[in-house]
Scaffold this motif. Sequence first.
Motif: not given
Length: 152
Positions: A9-12, A14-15, A53-56, A81, A84, A115
Amino acid sequence: MKALILYKSIHHKNTEKIAKAIAEELNADVYDVDKVKPDIIDNYDIIGFGSGIYFGKHHKSLFKFLDKINKTDKKAFIFSTAGMPFLKNMFHKELRNKLKSKGFEIIGEFSCKGYYTYGISKLFGGFNKNHPNDDDIKKVKEFAKNILKELR
Ligand SMILES: Cc1cc2nc3c(=O)[nH]c(=O)nc-3n(C[C@H](O)[C@H](O)[C@H](O)COP(=O)(O)O)c2cc1C
Protein backbone atom coordinates in the motif's frame (compact mmCIF):
# COMPACT_ATOMS: atom_id res chain seq x y z
CA MET A 1 -8.00 -22.32 9.87
CA LYS A 2 -5.05 -19.92 9.89
CA ALA A 3 -5.25 -16.91 7.60
CA LEU A 4 -2.47 -14.65 6.35
CA ILE A 5 -2.82 -11.33 4.56
CA LEU A 6 -0.01 -9.94 2.45
CA TYR A 7 -0.37 -6.47 1.01
CA LYS A 8 1.42 -3.48 -0.51
CA SER A 9 0.00 0.00 0.00
CA ILE A 10 2.20 2.81 -1.30
CA HIS A 11 0.00 5.77 -2.29
CA HIS A 12 -2.30 6.78 0.59
CA LYS A 13 -2.33 3.56 2.67
CA ASN A 14 -5.82 2.90 1.28
CA THR A 15 -5.25 -0.81 0.83
CA GLU A 16 -3.66 -1.10 4.26
CA LYS A 17 -7.03 -0.06 5.76
CA ILE A 18 -8.78 -2.78 3.77
CA ALA A 19 -6.12 -5.37 4.67
CA LYS A 20 -6.52 -4.61 8.38
CA ALA A 21 -10.32 -4.76 8.22
CA ILE A 22 -10.18 -8.21 6.59
CA ALA A 23 -7.57 -9.33 9.13
CA GLU A 24 -9.85 -8.32 11.99
CA GLU A 25 -12.72 -10.38 10.60
CA LEU A 26 -10.60 -13.46 9.79
CA ASN A 27 -8.41 -13.18 12.86
CA ALA A 28 -5.52 -13.18 10.38
CA ASP A 29 -1.90 -12.12 10.54
CA VAL A 30 -1.26 -9.17 8.23
CA TYR A 31 2.07 -8.04 6.76
CA ASP A 32 3.58 -5.79 4.14
CA VAL A 33 4.63 -8.36 1.51
CA ASP A 34 8.15 -6.89 1.36
CA LYS A 35 8.72 -7.60 5.06
CA VAL A 36 8.26 -11.40 4.97
CA LYS A 37 10.05 -14.45 3.56
CA PRO A 38 8.38 -16.72 0.97
CA ASP A 39 8.21 -19.73 3.32
CA ILE A 40 5.85 -17.79 5.63
CA ILE A 41 2.92 -19.22 3.67
CA ASP A 42 3.77 -22.75 4.89
CA ASN A 43 2.22 -21.81 8.26
CA TYR A 44 -1.20 -20.81 6.89
CA ASP A 45 -4.26 -22.41 5.24
CA ILE A 46 -5.48 -19.38 3.29
CA ILE A 47 -3.67 -16.30 2.05
CA GLY A 48 -5.14 -12.97 0.93
CA PHE A 49 -3.09 -10.88 -1.53
CA GLY A 50 -3.84 -7.20 -2.11
CA SER A 51 -2.55 -3.77 -3.09
CA GLY A 52 -3.61 -0.59 -4.81
CA ILE A 53 -3.96 -0.78 -8.57
CA TYR A 54 -1.12 0.98 -10.32
CA PHE A 55 -1.25 1.27 -14.12
CA GLY A 56 -3.87 -1.44 -14.42
CA LYS A 57 -2.48 -4.08 -12.08
CA HIS A 58 -1.39 -4.95 -8.54
CA HIS A 59 1.93 -3.78 -7.11
CA LYS A 60 5.01 -5.56 -8.44
CA SER A 61 6.09 -6.64 -4.94
CA LEU A 62 3.24 -9.19 -4.88
CA PHE A 63 4.43 -10.69 -8.16
CA LYS A 64 8.05 -10.77 -6.96
CA PHE A 65 6.97 -12.57 -3.80
CA LEU A 66 4.98 -15.14 -5.79
CA ASP A 67 7.95 -15.75 -8.11
CA LYS A 68 9.86 -16.99 -5.06
CA ILE A 69 7.36 -19.48 -3.66
CA ASN A 70 7.00 -23.17 -4.47
CA LYS A 71 3.87 -24.58 -6.10
CA THR A 72 1.05 -24.98 -3.60
CA ASP A 73 -2.57 -26.14 -3.33
CA LYS A 74 -3.60 -23.55 -0.74
CA LYS A 75 -6.63 -21.29 -0.97
CA ALA A 76 -6.24 -17.58 -1.75
CA PHE A 77 -8.27 -14.42 -2.23
CA ILE A 78 -7.49 -11.15 -3.98
CA PHE A 79 -8.29 -7.60 -2.92
CA SER A 80 -7.48 -4.09 -4.13
CA THR A 81 -8.32 -0.43 -3.90
CA ALA A 82 -8.43 1.54 -7.14
CA GLY A 83 -9.52 4.74 -8.78
CA MET A 84 -11.96 2.72 -10.86
CA PRO A 85 -12.83 -0.44 -8.92
CA PHE A 86 -15.63 -1.30 -11.35
CA LEU A 87 -12.77 -2.51 -13.59
CA LYS A 88 -11.84 -5.09 -10.94
CA ASN A 89 -12.04 -8.09 -13.27
CA MET A 90 -9.53 -6.53 -15.62
CA PHE A 91 -7.26 -5.10 -12.91
CA HIS A 92 -7.12 -8.43 -11.05
CA LYS A 93 -6.39 -10.52 -14.13
CA GLU A 94 -2.62 -10.56 -13.89
CA LEU A 95 -2.50 -11.45 -10.19
CA ARG A 96 -5.31 -13.99 -10.64
CA ASN A 97 -3.33 -15.72 -13.40
CA LYS A 98 -0.12 -15.61 -11.37
CA LEU A 99 -1.81 -17.19 -8.35
CA LYS A 100 -3.40 -19.89 -10.51
CA SER A 101 -0.04 -20.66 -12.12
CA LYS A 102 1.30 -21.30 -8.60
CA GLY A 103 -1.55 -23.71 -7.87
CA PHE A 104 -3.68 -21.50 -5.59
CA GLU A 105 -7.44 -21.96 -5.56
CA ILE A 106 -8.98 -18.45 -5.62
CA ILE A 107 -12.12 -18.29 -3.50
CA GLY A 108 -12.98 -14.59 -3.64
CA GLU A 109 -12.08 -11.16 -4.98
CA PHE A 110 -12.84 -7.68 -3.61
CA SER A 111 -12.17 -4.14 -4.77
CA CYS A 112 -13.30 -0.72 -3.59
CA LYS A 113 -12.55 2.92 -4.29
CA GLY A 114 -9.27 4.38 -3.03
CA TYR A 115 -8.38 8.07 -2.79
CA TYR A 116 -5.84 9.13 -5.38
CA THR A 117 -3.89 12.23 -6.15
CA TYR A 118 -1.88 10.92 -9.07
CA GLY A 119 -1.16 13.08 -12.12
CA ILE A 120 -3.71 15.68 -13.15
CA SER A 121 -6.19 14.61 -10.45
CA LYS A 122 -3.95 16.47 -7.98
CA LEU A 123 -5.11 19.75 -9.50
CA PHE A 124 -8.66 18.98 -8.32
CA GLY A 125 -7.64 17.84 -4.84
CA GLY A 126 -7.62 14.21 -5.92
CA PHE A 127 -10.44 11.77 -6.68
CA ASN A 128 -12.40 9.36 -4.45
CA LYS A 129 -11.80 11.59 -1.44
CA ASN A 130 -12.20 9.82 1.93
CA HIS A 131 -12.23 6.34 0.36
CA PRO A 132 -12.07 3.70 1.68
CA ASN A 133 -14.91 5.06 3.84
CA ASP A 134 -17.10 3.40 6.49
CA ASP A 135 -19.32 1.89 3.82
CA ASP A 136 -16.31 0.36 2.02
CA ILE A 137 -15.11 -1.11 5.33
CA LYS A 138 -18.58 -2.54 5.96
CA LYS A 139 -18.56 -4.14 2.51
CA VAL A 140 -15.11 -5.65 2.90
CA LYS A 141 -16.11 -7.10 6.26
CA GLU A 142 -19.09 -8.75 4.54
CA PHE A 143 -16.66 -10.10 1.95
CA ALA A 144 -14.47 -11.51 4.73
CA LYS A 145 -17.49 -13.14 6.38
CA ASN A 146 -18.32 -14.85 3.08
CA ILE A 147 -14.73 -16.11 2.86
CA LEU A 148 -15.20 -17.65 6.31
CA LYS A 149 -18.43 -19.34 5.16
CA GLU A 150 -16.61 -20.70 2.12
CA LEU A 151 -14.05 -22.33 4.39
CA ARG A 152 -16.56 -24.10 6.62
C1 LIG B 1 1.08 5.67 -9.93
C2 LIG B 1 -0.39 5.37 -9.80
C3 LIG B 1 -1.04 4.67 -10.80
C4 LIG B 1 -2.42 4.37 -10.66
N1 LIG B 1 -3.04 3.65 -11.65
C5 LIG B 1 -4.36 3.35 -11.52
C6 LIG B 1 -5.02 2.59 -12.53
O1 LIG B 1 -4.44 2.16 -13.52
N2 LIG B 1 -6.36 2.35 -12.37
C7 LIG B 1 -7.06 2.79 -11.27
O2 LIG B 1 -8.28 2.54 -11.19
N3 LIG B 1 -6.44 3.50 -10.28
C8 LIG B 1 -5.11 3.78 -10.38
N4 LIG B 1 -4.48 4.48 -9.37
C9 LIG B 1 -5.22 4.81 -8.13
C10 LIG B 1 -4.88 3.82 -7.02
O3 LIG B 1 -5.19 2.49 -7.41
C11 LIG B 1 -5.63 4.13 -5.73
O4 LIG B 1 -5.30 5.41 -5.26
C12 LIG B 1 -5.33 3.11 -4.65
O5 LIG B 1 -6.30 3.23 -3.63
C13 LIG B 1 -3.94 3.28 -4.05
O6 LIG B 1 -3.79 2.35 -3.02
P1 LIG B 1 -2.74 2.53 -1.83
O7 LIG B 1 -3.04 3.82 -1.10
O8 LIG B 1 -2.97 1.32 -0.99
O9 LIG B 1 -1.37 2.52 -2.46
C14 LIG B 1 -3.12 4.79 -9.50
C15 LIG B 1 -2.44 5.51 -8.51
C16 LIG B 1 -1.10 5.79 -8.64
C17 LIG B 1 -0.38 6.56 -7.55
